[in-house]
Design an enzyme around this catalytic site. Structure first.
Site, mmCIF file in Angstrom:
data_model
loop_
_atom_site.group_PDB
_atom_site.id
_atom_site.type_symbol
_atom_site.label_atom_id
_atom_site.label_comp_id
_atom_site.label_asym_id
_atom_site.label_seq_id
_atom_site.Cartn_x
_atom_site.Cartn_y
_atom_site.Cartn_z
ATOM 1 N N CYS A 133 0.837 -1.209 0.000
ATOM 2 C CA CYS A 133 0.000 0.000 0.000
ATOM 3 C C CYS A 133 0.867 1.252 0.000
ATOM 4 O O CYS A 133 1.375 1.658 1.051
ATOM 5 C CB CYS A 133 -0.925 -0.032 1.219
ATOM 6 S SG CYS A 133 -1.919 1.458 1.401
ATOM 7 N N CYS A 136 -0.403 4.098 2.202
ATOM 8 C CA CYS A 136 -0.182 3.932 3.645
ATOM 9 C C CYS A 136 1.280 4.194 4.019
ATOM 10 O O CYS A 136 1.562 4.809 5.035
ATOM 11 C CB CYS A 136 -0.519 2.507 4.088
ATOM 12 S SG CYS A 136 -2.028 1.851 3.393
ATOM 13 N N ASP A 137 2.209 3.712 3.207
ATOM 14 C CA ASP A 137 3.611 3.675 3.616
ATOM 15 C C ASP A 137 4.532 4.577 2.796
ATOM 16 O O ASP A 137 5.722 4.698 3.107
ATOM 17 C CB ASP A 137 4.147 2.226 3.500
ATOM 18 C CG ASP A 137 3.310 1.254 4.327
ATOM 19 O OD1 ASP A 137 2.834 1.662 5.403
ATOM 20 O OD2 ASP A 137 3.126 0.105 3.893
#
Ligand code: NAP
Length: 306
Positions: A133, A136-137
């Site tokens: 993701c 997300c990261d």
């Protein structure tokens, strides 16, 4: 937990849309969600193809609005993981860890989970450079070089998102042609930070405390290639979250739930919507349409019961 008219498993776009339509039909509606509402759509940085937003909208914003809309109509959300199903004459009982939730009708909207590469180093460096993701990261990779694996829409969107942070983004694809939508292909080709590496697959992920190197094999028999990079973002497709339903519903050979055009599964009173069902297109717009159809059909099904 009390009995419900409609129990929806999964709080992504399909589940939330089903909730909105269920609540508007005045069905006592519960969404059972494992983690947090929004589904995979909430991890998309910008949804440029969802009608109604000429400038696009971020995945989290869109999903937050859907969740608020569902809750404002009285849809309840219960956080638990559905593990099994039992059918009774008056409905279906969802078994979670330690409790039973009964719905007169059920909508399965559990979506899909990203596939893993299955190569040495992937598990070892998960969370230490290996991610599924970018939204997300991605921010952890400022000024670093990263590799994005895959040739579909998710890989293309992930790669474009990573150009915000990374110094260089390699897109590794096993063929010489992308599967992603043309407009995304054009954006990839035009971006100065992105380099496409064709006919390559990941052979191994190497490093010390964090990822340092990605070893690529050539699918046309050429030599291996080692890329120095701090991150690997894996976007090689998804698998349906339907294993727990295998003995109850008819699934296709890949595990997707088979429905008719009314979202009815092989078990009367159980409907399926969104990415988890066998469908030719998996988008937010198709998921919300599925959810609406499933809820309206569940309402008709319940017509003689509620
Ligand atoms: P996908 O469309 O199935 O693409 C997966 C990609 O990974 C393909 O390019 C495939 O290669 C490659 N691949 C599969 N197994 C591999 C392996 N073992 N090693 C290396 N490469 C492998 O998956 P997705 O991109 O996650 O998209 C899933 C669904 O969501 C699609 O229906 C997509 O359209 C939709 N989606 C839409 C949007 C949007 O429209 N905004 C955004 C994200 C996702 P091949 O091409 O050779 O098969």
């Amino acid at each position: 937990m009390k009995d419900w008219d409609l129990v929806i498993v999964g709080g992504g776009p399909a589940g939330l849309s089903a909730g909105i339509y269920g609540a508007r039909a005045r069905l006592r509606t519960l969404i059972v969600e494992k983690l947090a509402c929004g589904g995979q759509a909430a991890t998309t940085h910008r949804t440029g193809d969802y009608p109604g937003f000429a400038r696009g909208i971020t995945g989290p914003e869109l999903m937050e609005q859907m969740e608020k809309q569902a809750q404002s109509l009285g849809v309840q959300v219960h956080y638990a993981e559905a593990k099994d199903l039992r059918s009774e004459s008056s409905g279906h009982v969802l078994l979670t860890d330690g409790e039973e939730i009964k719905g007169k009708a059920l909508i399965i909207a559990t979506g899909t989970t990203p596939n893993a590469l299955g190569v040495p180093g992937e598990d070892e460096f998960r969370g230490r450079g290996v991610s599924y993701c970018a939204t997300c990261d991605g921010a952890f990779f400022r000024d670093k070089d990263v590799v994005v694996v895959g040739g579909g829409n998710s890989a293309a969107e992930g790669a474009l998102f990573m150009t915000r942070f990374a110094r260089k983004v390699y897109v590794v694809h096993r063929r010489d042609r992308l599967r992603a939508t043309k407009i995304l292909q054009e954006h990839l080709a035009a971006h100065s930070k992105i380099e496409l590496l064709w006919n390559k697959v990941v052979k191994e992920i190497q490093g010390g405390a964090f990822v340092e190197r990605i070893l690529l094999a050539d699918t046309k028999g050429g030599p291996d290639l080692a890329i120095d990079a701090s991150g690997v973002f894996v976007y090689i497709g998804n698998s349906p979250n339907s294993g727990w339903l295998r003995s109850h519903l008819e699934l296709d050979e890949r595990g997707y739930i088979i429905t008719d055009e009314r979202m009815q599964t092989s078990l009367p009173g159980v409907f399926a919507a969104g990415d988890v069902r066998r469908t030719p297109l998996r988008q937010v717009v198709t998921a919300v349409a599925d959810g609406a159809v499933a809820a309206v059909e569940a309402d008709s099904f319940l017509g003689g019961i509620v």
